[in-house]
Design an enzyme around this catalytic site. Structure first.
Site, PDB file in Angstrom:
ATOM      1  N   TYR A  67     -12.540  -7.093   5.072  1.00 17.84           N
ATOM      2  CA  TYR A  67     -12.011  -7.108   4.932  1.00 17.84           C
ATOM      3  C   TYR A  67     -10.877  -8.271   4.539  1.00 17.84           C
ATOM      4  CZ  TYR A  67      -6.750  -6.983   2.359  1.00 17.84           C
ATOM      5  OH  TYR A  67      -5.751  -7.561   1.605  1.00 17.84           O
ATOM      6  N   TYR A 106       0.407  -1.533  -0.205  1.00 23.19           N
ATOM      7  CA  TYR A 106       0.045   0.068   0.319  1.00 23.19           C
ATOM      8  C   TYR A 106       0.899   0.895  -0.643  1.00 23.19           C
ATOM      9  CZ  TYR A 106      -2.937  -3.148   1.112  1.00 23.19           C
ATOM     10  OH  TYR A 106      -3.496  -5.241   1.589  1.00 23.19           O
ATOM     11  N   ASP A 140     -14.083 -16.408   7.297  1.00 21.96           N
ATOM     12  CA  ASP A 140     -13.401 -15.713   6.947  1.00 21.96           C
ATOM     13  C   ASP A 140     -12.514 -15.739   8.347  1.00 21.96           C
ATOM     14  OD1 ASP A 140     -10.525 -14.623   6.771  1.00 21.96           O
ATOM     15  OD2 ASP A 140     -11.004 -13.011   5.249  1.00 21.96           O
ATOM     16  N   LYS A 190      -2.460 -16.992   7.840  1.00 23.32           N
ATOM     17  CA  LYS A 190      -2.046 -16.150   9.081  1.00 23.32           C
ATOM     18  C   LYS A 190      -0.658 -16.661   9.863  1.00 23.32           C
ATOM     19  CE  LYS A 190      -4.041 -11.092   8.131  1.00 23.32           C
ATOM     20  NZ  LYS A 190      -2.635 -10.213   8.273  1.00 23.32           N
TER      21      LYS A 190
HETATM   22  C1  LIG Z   1      -9.673 -11.381   7.298  1.00 26.10           C
HETATM   23  C2  LIG Z   1      -8.603 -11.583   6.563  1.00 26.10           C
HETATM   24  N1  LIG Z   1      -9.158 -12.065   5.543  1.00 26.10           N
HETATM   25  C3  LIG Z   1      -7.917 -12.282   4.541  1.00 26.10           C
HETATM   26  C4  LIG Z   1      -6.874 -11.931   4.381  1.00 26.10           C
HETATM   27  C5  LIG Z   1      -5.745 -11.412   3.517  1.00 26.10           C
HETATM   28  O1  LIG Z   1      -4.549 -12.492   3.996  1.00 26.10           O
HETATM   29  P1  LIG Z   1      -2.868 -12.578   2.452  1.00 26.10           P
HETATM   30  O2  LIG Z   1      -2.569 -10.919   3.205  1.00 26.10           O
HETATM   31  O3  LIG Z   1      -2.476 -13.497   3.413  1.00 26.10           O
HETATM   32  O4  LIG Z   1      -3.926 -12.592   1.293  1.00 26.10           O
HETATM   33  C6  LIG Z   1      -6.122 -10.773   5.548  1.00 26.10           C
HETATM   34  C7  LIG Z   1      -5.183 -10.216   5.564  1.00 26.10           C
HETATM   35  O5  LIG Z   1      -4.975  -8.887   6.339  1.00 26.10           O
HETATM   36  C8  LIG Z   1      -7.269 -10.626   6.862  1.00 26.10           C
HETATM   37  O6  LIG Z   1      -7.099 -10.263   7.537  1.00 26.10           O
END
Ligand SMILES: Cc1ncc(COP(=O)(O)O)c(C=O)c1O
Length: 428
Positions: A147, A19, A248, A277
Site C-alpha cells: 500500500y 473508504y 516507502d 505519518k
Molecule cells: C506505506 C504507506 N505509504 C503511503 C501511505 C499514504 O500516506 P497518506 O495517507 O499520508 O497519503 C500510507 C498510508 O497509510 C502508507 O501506509
C-alpha cells in the site's frame, strides 16, 4: 438533541469518511478531546487508543512538549510559501532527517502527505532516467499486498486487488507486479522469493524506473512481515539491472518495527526513501522524500534542470516545528527499549488468540501486533463491540491489529489485547 447526536446527524448528512459511502449505517463516534493514550467521546466515554491515529501519534495525544513547540512556532509564523523562501524549522528538520536516515540520502523534498511523498519519489525516478537519456524507463516494479497511498501514481503501485485497480484500470499506469516475499522476518531469503524478482528485473529492466516497496512490514495492504534479507538481494539485483530502489517507510519510520527505520533490519540503503505519518508525532500533516546525491545532481543538472513539483503547503513551518519536536522527543527517550517492551507485552497478551478457531495467525514485530482472522470481520458489529469495551481498534478485512502510541503501559496494552480476544471468542 445532545452534542453527540447533533454531531452524528450533521456528519452523516454531508461528510465523507475514509473508504466509506456518504450516509451509510456504519457506526461513527464523535471525539471531543484526547489525552495520553485515551480518546474522549462526546458522551464522556474514554477509549484506549490502539491505532495511534493510523500509526502517527507515537507520543500519544496532547503532549505538553509537542503542544509548546507548536505554540512557539505559531507566535512567529504559521505558514509561508516555500518558493524563493526558507525558514528555521525546515532547515533544522532537513538537517536532522539527512542525519538520521541512511547515510547516502543527502537531500530532502517536503510535501504534505504520504501519498504525495510517493508521487514525488516516482516522479524523481522518472525524471532521473529522462536526464540519463533512458526515457523508456517509466514503469515501476512493486510487490503484491503493498500500500502506497490513494493518489493515481501511488495507487498504481498498490496491490492491484485490494487497491481496487479494476475500478480505475482505464486511468491507472500499468505497472509490473510480483508476489510479496513469503520468507519470515528473521530468516535468510529463500530462493523461491528471489526467483520472481530476478525474472521481473531481467524481463522488464529496460522499462523500469524503480522497484518500490515497504521494507520488512507491509502495512495497509495486509500487515505482512517478511525477510529483511530480501532487501539485501533487492539492492544487489536493482544495481545489476540499473533500476532504482525506493523504500516507502511512511508506515514503518520512526521506530515502529523496532529500528528507527525498517531498512535498518537489512544491510543496505535505498536510492529514494519516503517518510510521513509519525514524522510529526501525529500532530500535523507532513511528509518527505529523501534522495541520494546521484539522483539529486542528475535531476538538478539535467533538462529542464529543475524538479517539477512544488506543493502550496510545502515545508509548512508549524508542521516542521512539530516534526522537530517529535523527533527530539523520540531520540531523547529510551525508545528502543520501550518498543521491545511493547513487543513483549503484545506477544504474551495476544498469544491466547492463536488457539481460537476463527484465527489464522497471530504475529508481532516491534510495536505492531496483528491477529489475522479466517474471514473478514463484520465492521458493523465489531467496531461498536470494541467501543463498548473502552478501546479504539479499527480492523480491516481479516485483520485486527494494534499499533499503540509508544507511551502506552503494560496494563493498557493488555486491555487492548483482551478486547480483541473477547470479540473473537464471542465471534462478534
Ligand atoms: C506505506 C504507506 N505509504 C503511503 C501511505 C499514504 O500516506 P497518506 O495517507 O499520508 O497519503 C500510507 C498510508 O497509510 C502508507 O501506509
Amino acid at each position: 438533541m445532545d452534542l453527540y447526536q447533533q454531531l452524528l446527524a450533521t456528519d452523516k448528512k454531508i461528510i465523507w469518511h475514509p473508504y466509506s459511502a456518504l450516509g451509510n449505517d456504519l457506526p461513527i463516534f464523535p471525539v471531543v478531546s484526547a489525552q495520553g493514550v485515551r480518546l474522549k467521546l462526546a458522551d464522556d466515554r474514554e477509549l484506549i487508543d490502539g491505532m495511534s491515529s493510523w500509526w502517527c501519534a507515537i507520543h500519544g495525544y496532547n503532549h505538553p512538549v509537542m503542544n509548546q513547540a507548536i505554540k512557539d512556532q505559531l507566535e512567529s509564523m504559521s505558514h509561508v510559501m516555500f518558493g524563493g523562501l526558507t525558514h528555521p524549522p525546515a532547515v533544522e528538520l532537513a538537517e536532522t532527517l539527512v542525519d538520521i536516515t541512511p547515510n547516502n540520502l543527502n537531500s530532502v523534498f517536503f510535501s504534505d502527505s504520504g501519498s504525495v511523498a510517493v508521487e514525488v519519489a516516482m516522479k524523481m525516478a522518472i525524471q532521473y532516467w529522462h536526464d540519463r537519456q533512458s526515457s523508456d524507463k517509466q514503469k515501476f516494479l512493486s510487490i503484491r499486498s503493498g500500500y502506497h497511498g490513494d493518489t493515481f501514481g501511488a495507487m498504481s503501485v498498490c496491490d492491484p486487488v485490494t487497491g481496487m485497480h479494476s475500478l480505475f484500470s482505464q486511468s491507472l499506469s500499468q505497472q509490473v507486479f510480483i508476489d510479496a516475499p513469503t520468507t519470515p522476518f528473521n530468516e535468510e531469503c529463500k530462493e523461491h522469493d528471489l526467483a520472481q524478482l530476478k525474472n521481473a528485473l531481467q524481463q522488464h529492466h529496460d522499462e523500469l524506473a524503480a522497484f518500490i516497496l515497504e521494507p520488512v512490514v507491509q502495512g495497509a495492504g495486509g500487515m505482512h512481515f517478511y525477510s529483511a534479507d530480501y532487501l539485501n538481494h533487492a539492492r544487489e539485483l536493482c544495481d545489476h539491472y540499473n533500476v532504482l530502489l525506493i523504500f516507502d517507510e511512511i508506515a514503518t519510520g520512526f521506530g515502529r518495527s523496532g529500528k528507527l527505520f525498517a531498512c535498518e533490519h537489512s544491510n543496505i540503503q535505498p536510492d529514494i526513501m519516503c517518510i510521513g505519518k509519525a514524522l510529526t508525532g501525529g500532530y500535523l500533516t507532513l511528509a518527505a522524500t529523501l534522495t541520494n546525491d546521484d539522483i539529486a545532481n542528475t535531476i538538478s543538472n539535467g533538462d529542464p534542470g529543475v524538479f517539477m513539483h512544488g506543493p502550496t503547503f510545502m515545508a509548512n513551518p508549524l508542521a516542521c516545528a512539530a516534526a522537530n519536536a517529535s523527533i527530539k522527543l523520540l531520540l531523547d527517550s529510551a525508545w528502543q527499549e520501550k518498543i521491545d517492551q511493547i513487543e513483549g507485552w503484545l506477544k504474551s497478551a495476544l498469544l491466547k488468540c492463536d488457539s481460537l478457531g476463527n484465527v489464522k495467525n497471530v504475529r508481532v514485530l516491534g510495536a505492531i501486533g496483528v491477529v489475522e482472522c479466517t474471514r473478514a470481520v463484520n465492521m458493523q458489529t465489531i467496531q461498536s463491540a470494541f467501543v463498548e469495551q473502552g478501546v479504539w481498534i479499527r480492523p480491516f478485512g481479516k485483520l485486527i491489529y494494534l499499533m499503540p502510541p509508544y507511551i502506552i503501559d503494560k496494563s493498557d496494552t493488555e486491555i487492548l489485547c483482551n478486547a480483541i480476544y473477547e470479540v473473537l471468542i464471542n465471534d462478534i
